[in-house]
Enzyme design. Structure first.
Site, PDB file in Angstrom:
ATOM      1  N   PRO A 120       0.760  -1.382   0.033  1.00 14.49           N
ATOM      2  CA  PRO A 120       0.040  -0.004   0.009  1.00 14.49           C
ATOM      3  C   PRO A 120       1.010   1.460   0.055  1.00 14.49           C
ATOM      4  O   PRO A 120       1.702   1.341   0.694  1.00 14.49           O
ATOM      5  CB  PRO A 120      -0.672  -0.170   1.282  1.00 14.49           C
ATOM      6  CG  PRO A 120      -0.793  -1.476   1.602  1.00 14.49           C
ATOM      7  CD  PRO A 120       0.743  -2.088   1.140  1.00 14.49           C
TER       8      PRO A 120
ATOM      9  N   GLY B  73       1.903   4.582   1.220  1.00 19.61           N
ATOM     10  CA  GLY B  73       1.869   5.040   2.639  1.00 19.61           C
ATOM     11  C   GLY B  73       2.192   4.288   3.589  1.00 19.61           C
ATOM     12  O   GLY B  73       2.394   4.722   4.901  1.00 19.61           O
ATOM     13  N   CYS B  74       2.497   2.901   3.276  1.00 19.55           N
ATOM     14  CA  CYS B  74       3.089   2.073   4.312  1.00 19.55           C
ATOM     15  C   CYS B  74       4.699   2.293   3.767  1.00 19.55           C
ATOM     16  O   CYS B  74       5.232   1.726   2.940  1.00 19.55           O
ATOM     17  CB  CYS B  74       2.840   0.721   4.133  1.00 19.55           C
ATOM     18  SG  CYS B  74       1.198   0.350   4.794  1.00 19.55           S
ATOM     19  N   VAL B  75       5.344   2.674   5.120  1.00 23.29           N
ATOM     20  CA  VAL B  75       7.033   2.892   4.943  1.00 23.29           C
ATOM     21  C   VAL B  75       7.561   1.738   5.106  1.00 23.29           C
ATOM     22  O   VAL B  75       7.140   0.951   6.072  1.00 23.29           O
ATOM     23  CB  VAL B  75       7.354   3.834   5.721  1.00 23.29           C
ATOM     24  CG1 VAL B  75       8.848   4.001   5.305  1.00 23.29           C
ATOM     25  CG2 VAL B  75       6.576   5.242   5.652  1.00 23.29           C
TER      26      VAL B  75
END
Lengths: 110, 145, 102
Positions: free
Chosen positions: A106, A108-110
């Site tokens: 996804p 925005g998932c670092v």
């Protein structure tokens, strides 16, 4: 790195996300889920299918809070909440369900 | 970072961020990079707006079809910005006109207004060139792409 | 000797398109590719540079690059011919030399 399925191989990255989104099918989803220690139920499929539709429409895998909000909107608050989704996908509904859905990690998932 | 942790709440101070987009979508990587930074940054609960001027207005043209050039068509992702609570897209009127375009040539991008019974509202606001200086002056941070 | 000129930059961002037009001779062709295709659109601030041509220079735009950018063929200036990748190759072979205005 690759998943092995009925004699064919499907490449994935170091975190297990498949690299060719077109290579996905339901059998592969079951295989990836098993790798994640998840047994797919109708409830799991509902989320996976939702993610695939979201990707088809917007060309991104949504961040977890966006996913929860979107599920709340379409399936109601009994399903659109942290607890329900983390029960289905203990390592994160966005990360884990996206992997099973054959989508990229996804945004925005670092 | 875990998915819970990314709900970052380390600071209560909300700042105004403007992403200023001036490039066409496929000839360079700027447009896609900007969009990705916006989506990642949207997790930090700030007051985010996007501006499209000069060739940046081309990013929002409807009917983009990249099959034949073998690149990813990322234009549908602008329509997901509302889900990320990015609801202010300023488009410069003169930049459209210089390119033979009007707002009708742009994608329909909307958001649902939480404070107004989830009414669907347009995210794109046409802005005159003369108004842009004031928009920029009102920001805490401007990120240029 | 005739020259095939290619322009791949937006006419609003770089001077490549303008410079190219100033350096074409009779019998030459200009092929607009990538962001260069924005110069082929009707009603823009630079449309007169193409529409005002005397026909001595042939004008082309690459269809896949138009489609990617959401530009329909009906939005392209009539004197510009839209070609596909095969047409691009044909142009390369048809002209003696190519010059890319990068």
């Amino acid at each position: 790195m690759a998943y092995q399925m009925n004699g064919s191989t499907v490449e994935h990255d170091e975190e297990g996300y498949i690299t060719d989104l077109g290579a996905w099918n339901k059998e592969l989803a079951d295989l990836i889920a098993a790798d994640e220690n998840i047994e797919m139920t109708d409830e799991h499929w509902e989320v996976v299918n939702f993610l695939r539709e979201y990707y088809e429409e917007y060309q991104i895998a949504p961040a977890v809070r966006v996913l929860i909000k979107a599920i709340k909107k379409t399936m109601g608050k009994d399903k659109g909440n942290n607890k329900y989704l983390y029960t289905l996908f203990p390592y994160g509904p966005a990360k884990q369900a996206c992997k099973i859905a054959g989508l990229p990690k996804p945004t925005g998932c670092v | 970072m875990s998915e819970q942790e990314q709900e970052f709440s380390g600071s209560d101070v909300q700042k105004k961020f403007l992403y200023l987009n001036r490039r066409a979508p496929y000839g360079t990587i700027y447009a896609l990079e900007s969009l990705e930074v916006v989506l990642i940054g949207a997790a930090f609960d700030q007051d985010v707006s996007l501006a499209f001027l000069d060739d940046g207005v081309y990013q929002l043209l409807k009917g983009q079809d990249t099959k034949a050039i073998g690149m990813k068509n990322f234009s549908p992702t602008y329509r997901a910005l509302g889900d990320y609570e990015v609801t202010k897209l300023y488009v410069e009127k003169e930049s459209l006109e210089e390119r033979g375009l009007s707002i009708d040539d742009l994608m329909e991008i909307t958001y649902e207004d939480e404070d107004d019974d989830w009414a669907e509202k347009p995210s794109i606001q046409l802005v005159n060139r003369s108004e842009f200086a004031a928009i920029m002056a009102a920001q805490d941070v401007i990120l240029s792409f | 000797m005739s020259v095939l000129h290619t322009v791949n930059k937006s006419p609003f961002e770089k001077a490549a398109f303008e410079s190219c037009l100033k350096h074409t001779g009779p019998g030459d062709a200009v092929l607009l590719i990538e962001d260069g295709v924005y110069a082929a659109v009707k009603g823009t601030a630079v449309a007169d540079r193409i529409a005002g041509g005397n026909g001595a220079v042939s004008l082309y735009a690459l269809g896949p690059d138009l489609a990617a950018r959401g530009i329909t063929e009906s939005a392209v200036i009539e004197t510009v011919k839209v070609v596909d990748y095969g047409g691009f190759v044909d142009l390369i072979t048809e002209y003696d030399v190519s010059q890319a205005w990068l």
